[in-house]
Design an enzyme around this catalytic site. Structure first.
Site, PDB file in Angstrom:
ATOM      1  N   TYR A 123       0.824  -1.215   0.000  1.00  0.00           N
ATOM      2  CA  TYR A 123       0.000   0.000   0.000  1.00  0.00           C
ATOM      3  C   TYR A 123       0.856   1.262   0.000  1.00  0.00           C
ATOM      4  O   TYR A 123       0.332   2.354  -0.243  1.00  0.00           O
ATOM      5  CB  TYR A 123      -0.917   0.037   1.226  1.00  0.00           C
ATOM      6  CG  TYR A 123      -1.926  -1.080   1.323  1.00  0.00           C
ATOM      7  CD1 TYR A 123      -2.107  -2.001   0.294  1.00  0.00           C
ATOM      8  CD2 TYR A 123      -2.694  -1.231   2.469  1.00  0.00           C
ATOM      9  CE1 TYR A 123      -3.025  -3.026   0.413  1.00  0.00           C
ATOM     10  CE2 TYR A 123      -3.621  -2.256   2.592  1.00  0.00           C
ATOM     11  CZ  TYR A 123      -3.775  -3.153   1.563  1.00  0.00           C
ATOM     12  OH  TYR A 123      -4.686  -4.168   1.694  1.00  0.00           O
ATOM     13  N   LEU A 141     -17.515  -3.387   0.768  1.00  0.00           N
ATOM     14  CA  LEU A 141     -18.585  -2.638   0.105  1.00  0.00           C
ATOM     15  C   LEU A 141     -18.558  -2.871  -1.400  1.00  0.00           C
ATOM     16  O   LEU A 141     -19.208  -2.151  -2.155  1.00  0.00           O
ATOM     17  CB  LEU A 141     -18.456  -1.140   0.417  1.00  0.00           C
ATOM     18  CG  LEU A 141     -18.365  -0.781   1.903  1.00  0.00           C
ATOM     19  CD1 LEU A 141     -18.302   0.732   2.080  1.00  0.00           C
ATOM     20  CD2 LEU A 141     -19.529  -1.365   2.685  1.00  0.00           C
ATOM     21  N   LYS A 166     -12.383   0.460   3.669  1.00  0.00           N
ATOM     22  CA  LYS A 166     -11.516   1.615   3.468  1.00  0.00           C
ATOM     23  C   LYS A 166     -12.350   2.878   3.563  1.00  0.00           C
ATOM     24  O   LYS A 166     -13.464   2.943   3.034  1.00  0.00           O
ATOM     25  CB  LYS A 166     -10.852   1.541   2.095  1.00  0.00           C
ATOM     26  CG  LYS A 166      -9.936   2.710   1.783  1.00  0.00           C
ATOM     27  CD  LYS A 166      -9.508   2.699   0.321  1.00  0.00           C
ATOM     28  CE  LYS A 166     -10.646   3.114  -0.595  1.00  0.00           C
ATOM     29  NZ  LYS A 166     -10.233   3.265  -1.993  1.00  0.00           N
TER      30      LYS A 166
END
Length: 269
Positions: free
Chosen positions: A46, A185, A226
């Site tokens: 990341y 999501l 996130k």
């Protein structure tokens, strides 16, 4: 209530994938911890471990009062590279240990014997509290459990109402492994699922909260959405207060759509 290490992984965490703006990333971590989040997730790939560390330092929460996880990238999975890159991760995060260290994918330099013996060494040295894997299928989990001395504590995989992961969920329950749901999501697709919208309207909440509540109410499942904006961090956190009833759960379980969002060429499936 402060995080208690004996409780396992806190049910809802802050994911930090793609959060590479230093100021924004640090702020989101600080804001989430001060709000009450007890689980922060990052990874070498990341490129934000240093910013996550800054956010931790700026928060009012003591290190022992939250759960911190990172992941070793597929280029760093040879034995010595695991050890060296993890030391770098700890330095960037500003901590002596992480609660959970994952193998990010069973790919590229991954070799169960070479890679996982390094994880065992880090576990024995107290630099990691738990050993985790990510994007592992049942056959990889079987192999990992045969090689490791430490238990496989968690398997982080994409999971949401459009990718139920029933086989991995059954495996997790049978083997006492936590499933940590990334992209919970479905990268925003949950907002366009009529069944989730109906449930959201019924409870006066967002579709995001419905998806997250469905996940965290499942046995052995943790979610790490996130979020960068304060409002999204707050909205996701509110999912812990949403109680879905049996009708809601049945409606979500009956969704007849499948949508996988993360499918790189080196994926094991």
């Amino acid at each position: 209530m402060s995080y208690d290490g004996s409780d396992g992984i806190p049910k809802l965490g802050l994911g930090t994938w793609q959060n590479t703006d230093g100021e924004d990333c640090a702020h989101s971590v600080t804001y989430a911890l001060d709000l009450g989040y007890e689980h922060i997730d990052t990874a070498q790939a990341y490129d934000n471990e240093e910013y996550v560390g800054e956010g931790i330092e700026d928060s009012s929460v003591d290190r022992e009062d939250f759960f911190l996880a990172t992941k070793v990238w597929i280029d760093n999975l040879e034995h010595d590279d695991v050890l060296e890159s993890t030391e770098t991760s700890l330095d960037k995060l500003g901590t002596d240990y992480v609660d959970l260290l994952y193998v990010h994918w069973p790919a590229r330099e991954y070799d169960a014997e070479e890679t996982l013996t390094a994880f065992d060494q880090l576990y024995d040295e107290g630099k990691i509290e738990h050993v985790g894997v990510s994007n592992f299928e049942p056959e990889h989990l079987d192999e990992a459990q045969a090689v490791l001395d430490a238990p496989v504590f968690a398997n982080q995989v994409e999971m949401h109402p459009l990718l139920r992961q029933d086989e991995l969920h059954d495996y997790a329950i049978e083997n006492d492994i936590q499933l940590v749901a990334y992209s919970p999501l479905a990268r925003g697709e949950v907002f366009d699922v009529p069944e989730l919208s109906d449930i959201a309207n019924k409870h006066g909440v967002s579709e995001a909260q419905v998806s997250l509540a469905w996940l965290v109410q499942r046995e052995n499942v943790v979610a790490i959405p996130k979020a960068t904006g304060d409002d999204h961090i707050e909205d996701n956190f509110a999912a812990l207060d949403l109680e879905l009833d049996d009708e809601d759960v049945a409606k979500i379980d009956g969704i007849d759509r499948t949508s996988r969002k993360v499918d790189p060429y080196f994926a094991p499936w």
